[in-house]
Enzyme design. Structure first.
Site, PDB file in Angstrom:
ATOM      1  N   HIS A 114      47.021  27.620  41.667  1.00  0.00           N
ATOM      2  CA  HIS A 114      45.702  27.060  41.978  1.00  0.00           C
ATOM      3  C   HIS A 114      44.730  28.226  42.219  1.00  0.00           C
ATOM      4  O   HIS A 114      44.950  29.062  43.107  1.00  0.00           O
ATOM      5  CB  HIS A 114      45.767  26.194  43.247  1.00  0.00           C
ATOM      6  CG  HIS A 114      46.535  24.912  43.069  1.00  0.00           C
ATOM      7  ND1 HIS A 114      46.969  24.434  41.848  1.00  0.00           N
ATOM      8  CD2 HIS A 114      46.925  23.985  43.982  1.00  0.00           C
ATOM      9  CE1 HIS A 114      47.595  23.281  42.015  1.00  0.00           C
ATOM     10  NE2 HIS A 114      47.595  22.987  43.304  1.00  0.00           N
ATOM     11  N   GLY A 168      62.546  16.853  41.465  1.00  0.00           N
ATOM     12  CA  GLY A 168      61.147  16.963  41.037  1.00  0.00           C
ATOM     13  C   GLY A 168      60.652  18.400  40.985  1.00  0.00           C
ATOM     14  O   GLY A 168      61.420  19.362  41.095  1.00  0.00           O
ATOM     15  N   CYS A 203      48.895  22.120  49.022  1.00  0.00           N
ATOM     16  CA  CYS A 203      49.023  23.356  48.218  1.00  0.00           C
ATOM     17  C   CYS A 203      47.675  24.012  47.910  1.00  0.00           C
ATOM     18  O   CYS A 203      47.608  25.211  47.645  1.00  0.00           O
ATOM     19  CB  CYS A 203      49.764  23.056  46.918  1.00  0.00           C
ATOM     20  SG  CYS A 203      49.119  21.649  46.014  1.00  0.00           S
TER      21      CYS A 203
HETATM   22  N1  LIG Z   1      53.913  19.843  42.949  1.00  0.00           N
HETATM   23  C1  LIG Z   1      53.273  20.575  43.831  1.00  0.00           C
HETATM   24  O1  LIG Z   1      52.612  21.573  43.508  1.00  0.00           O
HETATM   25  C2  LIG Z   1      53.339  20.219  45.286  1.00  0.00           C
HETATM   26  C3  LIG Z   1      52.754  21.111  46.182  1.00  0.00           C
HETATM   27  C4  LIG Z   1      52.769  20.808  47.538  1.00  0.00           C
HETATM   28  C5  LIG Z   1      53.340  19.640  47.966  1.00  0.00           C
HETATM   29  N2  LIG Z   1      53.895  18.772  47.084  1.00  0.00           N
HETATM   30  C6  LIG Z   1      54.484  17.547  47.610  1.00  0.00           C
HETATM   31  O2  LIG Z   1      55.887  17.574  47.388  1.00  0.00           O
HETATM   32  C7  LIG Z   1      56.381  16.239  47.189  1.00  0.00           C
HETATM   33  C8  LIG Z   1      57.107  16.177  45.860  1.00  0.00           C
HETATM   34  O3  LIG Z   1      56.186  16.490  44.841  1.00  0.00           O
HETATM   35  P1  LIG Z   1      56.630  16.824  43.358  1.00  0.00           P
HETATM   36  O4  LIG Z   1      55.456  17.437  42.715  1.00  0.00           O
HETATM   37  O5  LIG Z   1      57.924  17.556  43.369  1.00  0.00           O
HETATM   38  O6  LIG Z   1      56.879  15.335  42.784  1.00  0.00           O
HETATM   39  P2  LIG Z   1      57.839  14.869  41.596  1.00  0.00           P
HETATM   40  O7  LIG Z   1      57.964  15.937  40.578  1.00  0.00           O
HETATM   41  O8  LIG Z   1      57.317  13.549  41.178  1.00  0.00           O
HETATM   42  O9  LIG Z   1      59.281  14.675  42.324  1.00  0.00           O
HETATM   43  C9  LIG Z   1      59.496  13.657  43.278  1.00  0.00           C
HETATM   44  C10 LIG Z   1      60.933  13.694  43.797  1.00  0.00           C
HETATM   45  O10 LIG Z   1      61.130  12.631  44.730  1.00  0.00           O
HETATM   46  C11 LIG Z   1      62.107  11.708  44.220  1.00  0.00           C
HETATM   47  N3  LIG Z   1      61.678  10.332  44.505  1.00  0.00           N
HETATM   48  C12 LIG Z   1      60.578   9.700  44.020  1.00  0.00           C
HETATM   49  N4  LIG Z   1      60.500   8.439  44.538  1.00  0.00           N
HETATM   50  C13 LIG Z   1      61.582   8.275  45.323  1.00  0.00           C
HETATM   51  C14 LIG Z   1      62.095   7.201  46.110  1.00  0.00           C
HETATM   52  N5  LIG Z   1      61.436   6.030  46.217  1.00  0.00           N
HETATM   53  N6  LIG Z   1      63.253   7.381  46.782  1.00  0.00           N
HETATM   54  C15 LIG Z   1      63.923   8.555  46.706  1.00  0.00           C
HETATM   55  N7  LIG Z   1      63.498   9.613  45.977  1.00  0.00           N
HETATM   56  C16 LIG Z   1      62.351   9.475  45.293  1.00  0.00           C
HETATM   57  C17 LIG Z   1      62.191  11.986  42.734  1.00  0.00           C
HETATM   58  O11 LIG Z   1      63.464  11.604  42.250  1.00  0.00           O
HETATM   59  P3  LIG Z   1      63.672  11.125  40.701  1.00  0.00           P
HETATM   60  O12 LIG Z   1      63.716  12.366  39.860  1.00  0.00           O
HETATM   61  O13 LIG Z   1      64.983  10.432  40.755  1.00  0.00           O
HETATM   62  O14 LIG Z   1      62.519  10.216  40.377  1.00  0.00           O
HETATM   63  C18 LIG Z   1      61.993  13.507  42.716  1.00  0.00           C
HETATM   64  O15 LIG Z   1      63.168  14.154  43.119  1.00  0.00           O
HETATM   65  C19 LIG Z   1      55.153  15.321  47.245  1.00  0.00           C
HETATM   66  O16 LIG Z   1      55.024  14.784  48.532  1.00  0.00           O
HETATM   67  C20 LIG Z   1      53.994  16.271  46.938  1.00  0.00           C
HETATM   68  O17 LIG Z   1      52.782  15.852  47.470  1.00  0.00           O
HETATM   69  C21 LIG Z   1      53.927  19.043  45.738  1.00  0.00           C
END
Ligand SMILES: NC(=O)c1ccc[n+]([C@@H]2O[C@H](COP(=O)([O-])OP(=O)(O)OC[C@H]3O[C@@H](n4cnc5c(N)ncnc54)[C@H](OP(=O)(O)O)[C@@H]3O)[C@@H](O)[C@H]2O)c1
Length: 371
Positions: free
Chosen positions: A248, A13, A154
């Site tokens: 942000h 992700g 974040c």
């Molecule tokens: N994006 C940001 O700016 C940011 C900032 C701070 C914190 N976060 C946190 O970081 C985490 C990831 O966010 P993201 O933005 O990277 O989300 P994302 O792009 O949707 O990626 C999610 C990841 O988790 C995997 N995943 C989803 N459902 C799953 C399941 N049931 N079992 C196993 N793996 C699963 C996905 O795999 P697949 O590719 O196979 O679906 C992907 O690798 C979240 O908790 C979010 O709140 C994000």
């Protein structure tokens, strides 16, 4: 130093890919396991991930096979794993992180779960690295040898970096209005039809997270380092999604307990440093906060990748438009010297997520909490 074996859960992700940027070739950690959801298990990383980080996907990472997200799968693939980086959605992270810590592994996580639990540290290394001391209480309370350390949300990360050097002036009240990039919602988070030519004035649960986590981040450990006494200021946030990709931007309105000198405030921001800089940690920016006097900066597109050396791009927050607050009446203008306004920018998937988690892991390792 012998490298510690590491696993990355949720590797495909937005946050997971940034983890790869920071962990590939890392001097302390060797990435041995990548996991994702069941739809990608068994694929190579190249097949599973839609790569959108600057530069090429590292060749050896591209050929790694994506595994199921479970303790058993990680253990089977790399029995010597010690450190686990987590970029999973909160629900999935909740079950995995407990099992990982019970397995004796050290978890550094971007996911929102557990941040408000008293014995779980939420860390920005320059702001509150000392809160890692909570890990002693955590291990006692939970009877495990592993650990769970969280990144903050974040949106509060950049604001907390700007507020920390201002805390000695006596923070009384802070109002925050955010302009948050779409990547903050994850790869599938916001549809283009919703966000192009638009601003969305609500992000579910975001304001609560910002308001609570800020007080924990800026709080102090209690006497026996078993919990954090939250900072007593009032913090009120209004969070908004805007059509930028990364970064942000936030407007902060800060009221102090007393009048402040604007030059002293600026000097405090400019001179802010922390333990990562003293220890010269691999992912530490030379300066965690950059102050600009250009009234047109910081700008999301121009400044989100701030931070030197090259490895620390996106790890510095940029603060600008630092000025006294003011009020007008018919008979003229009053400058409010107990209040300032400023604009703050930080990279949400770097300092607000994976870069910060890697820096925290470096600090924890160097301070003897991991091993
Ligand atoms: N994006 C940001 O700016 C940011 C900032 C701070 C914190 N976060 C946190 O970081 C985490 C990831 O966010 P993201 O933005 O990277 O989300 P994302 O792009 O949707 O990626 C999610 C990841 O988790 C995997 N995943 C989803 N459902 C799953 C399941 N049931 N079992 C196993 N793996 C699963 C996905 O795999 P697949 O590719 O196979 O679906 C992907 O690798 C979240 O908790 C979010 O709140 C994000």
């Amino acid at each position: 130093m012998e490298k510690l074996s590491a696993a990355l859960l949720g590797a495909t992700g937005m946050a997971g890919q940034q983890f790869i940027r920071f962990l590939d070739g890392h001097p302390y950690f060797e990435l041995k396991v990548l996991t994702a959801s069941c739809k990608n298990v068994g694929k190579t990383y190249r097949e599973a991930a839609k790569w959108f980080v600057e530069g090429e996907m590292p060749a050896h990472i591209a050929e790694m096979t994506v595994l199921e997200t479970s303790v058993d799968a990680v253990r089977q693939a790399a029995p010597d794993v010690k450190v686990v980086f987590v970029a999973l959605p909160s629900g999935k992270a909740k079950e995995c992180e407990l099992e990982c810590a019970q397995a004796g592994w050290h978890v550094f996580s971007d996911a929102g779960c557990f941040r408000l639990e008293p014995d779980i540290p939420v860390i920005i290394p320059e702001v509150n690295g000392d809160h890692l001391q909570l890990l002693h209480a955590q291990r006692r309370n939970r009877n495990w040898t592993g650990s769970i350390v969280k990144n903050p949300n974040c949106t509060i990360t950049g604001a907390a970096m700007a507020l920390k050097p201002l805390a000695p002036f006596g923070l009384k009240q802070v109002h925050l209005a955010s302009m948050q990039a779409v990547s903050g919602a994850g790869y599938d988070g916001v549809y283009s039809m919703q966000i192009l030519d638009n601003v969305i004035p609500y992000i579910a649960e975001e304001e609560e997270k910002v308001q609570q986590e800020a007080l924990k981040l800026l709080g102090e450990l209690n006497e026996d380092a078993s919990a954090v006494r939250w900072h007593p200021m009032w913090l009120s946030a209004s969070c908004h999604r805007v059509p930028t990709l990364y970064g942000h931007l936030e407007a902060l309105f800060i009221e102090f307990e007393r009048e402040v000198d604007l030059d002293e405030v600026k000097a405090a921001l400019k001179n802010f440093r922390g333990t990562p800089q003293e220890l010269k940690l691999p992912t530490a920016p030379y300066q965690p906060l950059l102050l600009t006097e250009d009234p047109f900066r910081p700008q999301t597109r121009l400044d989100r990748d701030a931070g030197e050396p090259d490895r620390a791009r996106g790890m510095a927050a940029v603060v600008g438009r630092v000025r006294y607050d003011e009020a007008f009446r018919e008979d003229g203008r009053t400058v409010l010297k107990n209040r300032i306004r400023l604009i703050n920018l930080s990279h949400n998937t770097v300092r607000g997520a994976s870069g910060n988690a890697v820096l925290t892991a470096e600090l924890a390792l160097r301070q003897g909490y991991v091993g």
